[in-house]
Design a protein around this motif. Structure first.
Motif, mmCIF file in Angstrom:
data_model
loop_
_atom_site.group_PDB
_atom_site.id
_atom_site.type_symbol
_atom_site.label_atom_id
_atom_site.label_comp_id
_atom_site.label_asym_id
_atom_site.label_seq_id
_atom_site.Cartn_x
_atom_site.Cartn_y
_atom_site.Cartn_z
ATOM 1 N N SER A 233 -15.484 -9.201 4.534
ATOM 2 C CA SER A 233 -14.949 -7.884 4.880
ATOM 3 C C SER A 233 -14.733 -7.046 3.622
ATOM 4 N N VAL A 234 -14.693 -5.742 3.814
ATOM 5 C CA VAL A 234 -14.384 -4.832 2.720
ATOM 6 C C VAL A 234 -12.873 -4.808 2.566
ATOM 7 N N ALA A 235 -12.414 -4.944 1.371
ATOM 8 C CA ALA A 235 -10.984 -5.083 1.108
ATOM 9 C C ALA A 235 -10.368 -3.743 0.731
ATOM 10 N N TRP A 236 -10.005 -2.962 1.738
ATOM 11 C CA TRP A 236 -9.383 -1.668 1.477
ATOM 12 C C TRP A 236 -7.970 -1.821 0.934
ATOM 13 N N ASP A 237 -7.455 -3.051 0.943
ATOM 14 C CA ASP A 237 -6.129 -3.267 0.380
ATOM 15 C C ASP A 237 -6.108 -3.031 -1.124
ATOM 16 N N VAL A 238 -7.255 -3.134 -1.789
ATOM 17 C CA VAL A 238 -7.287 -2.966 -3.240
ATOM 18 C C VAL A 238 -6.925 -1.538 -3.653
ATOM 19 N N PRO A 239 -7.621 -0.493 -3.174
ATOM 20 C CA PRO A 239 -7.204 0.845 -3.604
ATOM 21 C C PRO A 239 -5.795 1.200 -3.118
ATOM 22 N N VAL A 240 -5.420 0.693 -1.950
ATOM 23 C CA VAL A 240 -4.064 0.957 -1.457
ATOM 24 C C VAL A 240 -3.043 0.332 -2.408
ATOM 25 N N ALA A 241 -3.258 -0.932 -2.763
ATOM 26 C CA ALA A 241 -2.308 -1.626 -3.642
ATOM 27 C C ALA A 241 -2.234 -0.976 -5.017
ATOM 28 N N LEU A 242 -3.374 -0.638 -5.600
ATOM 29 C CA LEU A 242 -3.356 -0.018 -6.928
ATOM 30 C C LEU A 242 -2.699 1.362 -6.881
ATOM 31 N N THR A 243 -2.931 2.099 -5.803
ATOM 32 C CA THR A 243 -2.292 3.407 -5.658
ATOM 33 C C THR A 243 -0.782 3.251 -5.483
ATOM 34 N N TRP B 282 5.054 -5.616 -0.191
ATOM 35 C CA TRP B 282 5.558 -6.581 0.783
ATOM 36 C C TRP B 282 5.564 -5.959 2.178
ATOM 37 N N ALA B 283 6.059 -4.721 2.272
ATOM 38 C CA ALA B 283 6.104 -4.031 3.566
ATOM 39 C C ALA B 283 4.706 -3.826 4.140
ATOM 40 N N LEU B 284 3.724 -3.601 3.257
ATOM 41 C CA LEU B 284 2.336 -3.406 3.693
ATOM 42 C C LEU B 284 1.589 -4.726 3.871
ATOM 43 N N ASN B 285 2.252 -5.830 3.515
ATOM 44 C CA ASN B 285 1.643 -7.165 3.581
ATOM 45 C C ASN B 285 0.359 -7.240 2.746
ATOM 46 N N ILE B 286 0.452 -6.701 1.529
ATOM 47 C CA ILE B 286 -0.674 -6.694 0.591
ATOM 48 C C ILE B 286 -0.260 -7.491 -0.638
ATOM 49 N N GLU B 287 -1.146 -8.354 -1.089
ATOM 50 C CA GLU B 287 -0.871 -9.132 -2.295
ATOM 51 C C GLU B 287 -2.002 -8.935 -3.303
ATOM 52 N N VAL B 288 -1.834 -7.947 -4.172
ATOM 53 C CA VAL B 288 -2.786 -7.643 -5.240
ATOM 54 C C VAL B 288 -1.962 -7.486 -6.523
ATOM 55 N N PRO B 289 -1.695 -8.597 -7.233
ATOM 56 C CA PRO B 289 -0.806 -8.555 -8.397
ATOM 57 C C PRO B 289 -1.137 -7.508 -9.472
ATOM 58 N N PRO B 290 -2.415 -7.204 -9.751
ATOM 59 C CA PRO B 290 -2.654 -6.160 -10.760
ATOM 60 C C PRO B 290 -2.075 -4.792 -10.410
ATOM 61 N N ALA B 291 -1.645 -4.603 -9.169
ATOM 62 C CA ALA B 291 -0.999 -3.335 -8.797
ATOM 63 C C ALA B 291 0.254 -3.107 -9.641
ATOM 64 N N PHE B 292 0.950 -4.176 -9.982
ATOM 65 C CA PHE B 292 2.137 -4.050 -10.829
ATOM 66 C C PHE B 292 1.737 -3.552 -12.221
ATOM 67 N N VAL C 17 -6.583 6.422 -10.440
ATOM 68 C CA VAL C 17 -6.465 5.090 -9.822
ATOM 69 C C VAL C 17 -7.164 5.094 -8.469
ATOM 70 N N VAL C 18 -6.899 6.123 -7.674
ATOM 71 C CA VAL C 18 -7.530 6.226 -6.351
ATOM 72 C C VAL C 18 -9.046 6.305 -6.502
ATOM 73 N N ALA C 19 -9.523 7.162 -7.391
ATOM 74 C CA ALA C 19 -10.969 7.352 -7.554
ATOM 75 C C ALA C 19 -11.660 6.082 -8.057
ATOM 76 N N ALA C 20 -11.113 5.461 -9.104
ATOM 77 C CA ALA C 20 -11.753 4.278 -9.679
ATOM 78 C C ALA C 20 -11.736 3.100 -8.710
ATOM 79 N N SER C 21 -10.612 2.874 -8.043
ATOM 80 C CA SER C 21 -10.541 1.736 -7.125
ATOM 81 C C SER C 21 -11.395 1.975 -5.877
ATOM 82 N N THR C 22 -11.495 3.221 -5.432
ATOM 83 C CA THR C 22 -12.359 3.528 -4.290
ATOM 84 C C THR C 22 -13.826 3.352 -4.662
ATOM 85 N N PHE C 23 -14.188 3.703 -5.887
ATOM 86 C CA PHE C 23 -15.550 3.490 -6.367
ATOM 87 C C PHE C 23 -15.895 1.998 -6.358
#
Length: 168
Positions: A67-77, A120-130, A150-156
């Motif tokens: 699957s495509v992991a849309w949690d990545v741009p969400v977490a980084l944002t 935690w509320a979004l149930n996303i675990e992407v540690p580099p977001a910190f 951040v949004v542009a690079a992670s969406t790319f």
């Protein structure tokens, strides 16, 4: 090591689970090269964003799921916005450090708390977001520009990942 043993190892690696890691390495490296080239030509795109983006990209491309992991741009944002919110909140009550390599400990605490609770509320675990949130004071651009980058690079990265998963 004999040439036959090296050949056997390469065949096992490329044909087996190592294929995913090899693909990740050889896709992530040029992908980040393109993003870095953009950063070198655009003064508003800070290079500091890319170490966490590299970690996330490698992790994303080596995931077993198709699957495509849309949690990545969400977490980084979320991480970037948490850093921004923390700086605004602390800056409203205290003077933030003006030295380019000094960060308020309170900004760090609030960034981690805001990012941690939000992820935690979004149930996303992407540690580099910190890390993305904590790098904001060093970015050298305004917080709004940093978040947009951040949004542009992670969406790319996600778009390339989606194309890769569609092909692989």
């Amino acid at each position: 090591m004999s040439p036959q043993r090296v050949t056997d190892w390469l065949v096992r690696t490329v044909a087996g689970p190592g294929r995913v890691r090899l693909a990740a390495i050889f896709l992530v490296a040029p992908l980040l090269g393109v993003v870095t080239a953009a950063a070198n030509t655009l003064a508003a795109l800070p290079f500091l964003l890319f170490p966490p983006l590299a970690a996330v990209s490698y992790s994303l491309f080596t995931r077993e799921t198709r699957s495509v992991a849309w949690d990545v741009p969400v977490a980084l944002t979320v991480g970037a916005c948490s850093g921004w919110l923390a700086a605004v909140l602390v800056g409203a009550f205290r003077t933030l450090p003006s030295h380019p390599y000094t960060v308020s400990p309170l900004v760090v605490v609030f960034t981690v708390v805001f990012a941690g609770v939000s992820l935690w509320a979004l149930n996303i675990e992407v540690p580099p977001a910190f890390a993305v949130g904590l790098l904001l004071p060093f970015a050298g651009v305004s917080p709004g520009v940093y978040v947009a980058n951040v949004v542009a690079a992670s969406t790319f990265v996600i778009a390339v990942h989606a194309a890769y998963r569609g092909v692989s």
